[in-house]
Structures are given as C-alpha cells and as structure tokens.
Design an enzyme around this catalytic site. Sequence first.
Site, mmCIF file in Angstrom:
data_model
loop_
_atom_site.group_PDB
_atom_site.id
_atom_site.type_symbol
_atom_site.label_atom_id
_atom_site.label_comp_id
_atom_site.label_asym_id
_atom_site.label_seq_id
_atom_site.Cartn_x
_atom_site.Cartn_y
_atom_site.Cartn_z
ATOM 1 N N ASP A 121 12.948 -6.895 -9.086
ATOM 2 C CA ASP A 121 12.068 -7.993 -8.696
ATOM 3 C C ASP A 121 12.891 -9.148 -8.135
ATOM 4 O O ASP A 121 13.918 -9.524 -8.698
ATOM 5 C CB ASP A 121 11.272 -8.460 -9.920
ATOM 6 C CG ASP A 121 10.104 -9.355 -9.549
ATOM 7 O OD1 ASP A 121 9.807 -9.472 -8.347
ATOM 8 O OD2 ASP A 121 9.488 -9.917 -10.474
ATOM 9 N N CYS A 152 4.082 -4.092 -5.169
ATOM 10 C CA CYS A 152 5.138 -4.268 -6.167
ATOM 11 C C CYS A 152 4.443 -4.891 -7.368
ATOM 12 O O CYS A 152 3.527 -4.297 -7.913
ATOM 13 C CB CYS A 152 6.300 -5.086 -5.615
ATOM 14 S SG CYS A 152 5.840 -6.551 -4.669
ATOM 15 N N SER A 153 4.842 -6.074 -7.778
ATOM 16 C CA SER A 153 4.114 -6.761 -8.839
ATOM 17 C C SER A 153 3.149 -7.775 -8.241
ATOM 18 O O SER A 153 1.944 -7.692 -8.428
ATOM 19 C CB SER A 153 5.088 -7.443 -9.803
ATOM 20 O OG SER A 153 4.415 -7.982 -10.915
ATOM 21 N N ALA A 154 3.690 -8.722 -7.463
ATOM 22 C CA ALA A 154 2.831 -9.712 -6.800
ATOM 23 C C ALA A 154 2.280 -9.202 -5.478
ATOM 24 O O ALA A 154 1.234 -9.647 -5.013
ATOM 25 C CB ALA A 154 3.604 -11.007 -6.570
ATOM 26 N N GLY A 155 3.021 -8.287 -4.840
ATOM 27 C CA GLY A 155 2.573 -7.757 -3.554
ATOM 28 C C GLY A 155 2.992 -8.590 -2.375
ATOM 29 O O GLY A 155 2.292 -8.627 -1.355
ATOM 30 N N GLY A 184 6.992 -9.823 -2.079
ATOM 31 C CA GLY A 184 8.438 -9.780 -1.861
ATOM 32 C C GLY A 184 8.927 -8.410 -1.437
ATOM 33 O O GLY A 184 9.227 -8.160 -0.265
ATOM 34 N N ARG A 185 9.015 -7.498 -2.395
ATOM 35 C CA ARG A 185 9.405 -6.124 -2.084
ATOM 36 C C ARG A 185 8.393 -5.482 -1.132
ATOM 37 O O ARG A 185 8.765 -4.738 -0.220
ATOM 38 C CB ARG A 185 9.519 -5.324 -3.384
ATOM 39 C CG ARG A 185 10.701 -5.736 -4.244
ATOM 40 C CD ARG A 185 10.624 -5.183 -5.663
ATOM 41 N NE ARG A 185 9.648 -5.896 -6.477
ATOM 42 C CZ ARG A 185 9.451 -5.687 -7.773
ATOM 43 N NH1 ARG A 185 10.165 -4.750 -8.397
ATOM 44 N NH2 ARG A 185 8.572 -6.392 -8.455
ATOM 45 N N GLN A 187 10.121 -12.451 0.395
ATOM 46 C CA GLN A 187 10.151 -13.643 -0.448
ATOM 47 C C GLN A 187 11.488 -14.373 -0.463
ATOM 48 O O GLN A 187 11.524 -15.587 -0.643
ATOM 49 C CB GLN A 187 9.776 -13.220 -1.879
ATOM 50 C CG GLN A 187 9.071 -14.258 -2.691
ATOM 51 C CD GLN A 187 8.501 -13.665 -3.969
ATOM 52 O OE1 GLN A 187 8.646 -12.480 -4.250
ATOM 53 N NE2 GLN A 187 7.856 -14.494 -4.753
#
Length: 340
Positions: A234, A265-268, A270-271, A311
């Site tokens: 992350d 990813c988690s937030a959708g 960055g990755r 990000q």
Amino acid sequence: MATGKTSSAANLFTGSTRFDLSSADSPPSKLSLSSDQLNHCHQALGVFRGKIQNPDSIAHEFTGLQANRMWPSELLLNSTVAMNSVNVEKNRYSDVVPFDKNRIVLNPCKDSSAKGYVNASLIKTSESESISQFIATQGPLPHTMEDFWEMVIQQHCPIIVMLTRLVDNNRTVKCGDYFQDEDGPREFGNISLTTKWIKTTDTSLMLRNLEVNYKETEDQPMSVLHIQYPEWPDHGVPKDTVAVREILKRLYQVPPSLGPIIVHCSAGIGRTGTYCAIHNTIQRILAGDMSALDLAKTVALFRKQRIGMVQTMDQYFFCYNAIVDELEDLTAGTNAGTSS
C-alpha cells in the site's frame, strides 16, 4: 514462460464478445506485432527512455499533477450521491469516493434511496472499442460485497484485477473477502459464486476462475478471471515490474468489447491508478495513439474521473519504469522499421 508461442495483437482490436478462460492458467503468449505496431513501440520507447534518463522532469510532472489536484470542498460538490447519508457507510475511506458524473450505477438496486450507489468509477481515455475501459473501485466492505458482484454482472466485467492483500502486514484489513479459496458455492444475497480453479504463478500472481450468477435463474453462469497480486505494498511499489506486466500480458487477448476491467486495491486510486495508467498507455501505443506518450496528461485525465489516481511520486516513476520494460519486451530482437 512458454517458448515459440505467439499470438496476434490483432485480437486487441476486434469486436469479439468471447473470452475463453480454458487456457487462462497457461503462461501468457508473446504477441506477434505488425510492422506499424513495432514502429510505434520503438518510437515510444525512445521517448520514455529519454524521460527516465532525466528523473527531474518526471518529478516535475508529478509535482504539477499534485498542484492541480482536487480539493476536499470540490469533492463534496462533485460527489453528492456518495456523500448522501444512506451511502456514507458504503465508503471504505471518506475522502475517496466516485464523482456523480461517471460513477457506476446499479440498476435495479434494492434501495431506491441509495440511487444505485457503489463506490466505483468508470475510467476511460476514449470511446474506441480497441481500448479497454476500467472500473476503478475500492476493496469491497462486508456489507458491499453483494453490490460488488451485482456490478460485475450488470457491467459484464470479464476480469477483476486485485492489487492488495485482504489484510496487510500490520494486520489492517484492506479488503473484504468477497471470493473464496475453496471449491463450492458462496452466496451474496441473491448472487451465487463458485471457484472453479485457483493457480499461483512464478511471479506470485494468484489466478482464479470464478463463476457468478443469480441464484434463481436458468441462465449460464458468467465466467470471471480474477487476478490477484498480493505483494504490491500500500502506497508503495513492487521491487520490479515483472508481475505487474504479467497481468497486462495475460490481458492482451481480452477483447475490450467484452466489458470493463475491474481494478481495485484498498481505496481504488493508488495501485489501481498505477496499473490502469500502465495498461492504458501500452494499449494505446499498440493502437497507434501516440498521445499516450504524455503520461502526465493520461494521469490528469484519470484524476478527472476518480480522485487521486496514481497516488505517490514512487508510483508515478513506477509507471515509467513498467512502460519502458514492457516496450523493451515487445520490441526485443527487432529494429525500428522492421517486423522481424
């Protein structure tokens, strides 16, 4: 990696509506490019290599992107459905929500007051049928898993790219377990999910062939290829570009006309944004769209469709490195102006 096995890049640009999952667990085959595509790749490689040799220019690009990023007050004005009291708890992070203009709308949905809300954004750079569209979304929460699978079915999404673990090394939950690792059905409200097979690649990708369908229907279930890369940290970047580019290589043969590729990813952002930028740039170069050489413009366009896409500075540099590595692979053993 299989040797001597090639497939035509023409499949990238067809209107096919079929995708055969029977060989999805095999190593990705090497593309056979046309002379025009090779020339496009050689030209792009020269430009991107030049940028990497001048890292200050890349840093300057990202600094410019950050200077023009959306402020929280603007997000509130542009994301009214996401901020509605009935939907707030459906957001994993309060500052990462979709804009009203390009949010994915579930229709029908169980609660009309929610206005078909799911924390997911349609991401695209053109209307061309030769270029994939993406749905950038958060890692599902326990109470949004049914909505997630409803979105997969309604949007006809053949691929899910998951760029996170369920729980990180600090034991922080990053994503709900919206699939299963064992054979047998799993139910999410009116939706049934079955895992047909699971494979792990040499690059730590986990491949799953999933079948999803409404419980009370005689229709054939929808097959979905789920690709998980759990080793991407992350807010960080992988140690090399190999696994991320293997995802792209596995998706070269998926006709964009099938439906959007879900990336989360988690937030959708960055990755997720990083992968979408790499995939989109390479695909547009192969299609002869040389405006793809302006990575900053691509990321700026993505950020107009979902806040914060790509990000960090490290992720932005990773985009450049992955694009160069993939262009080098595509042009290996060839010279500019040739097709051999």
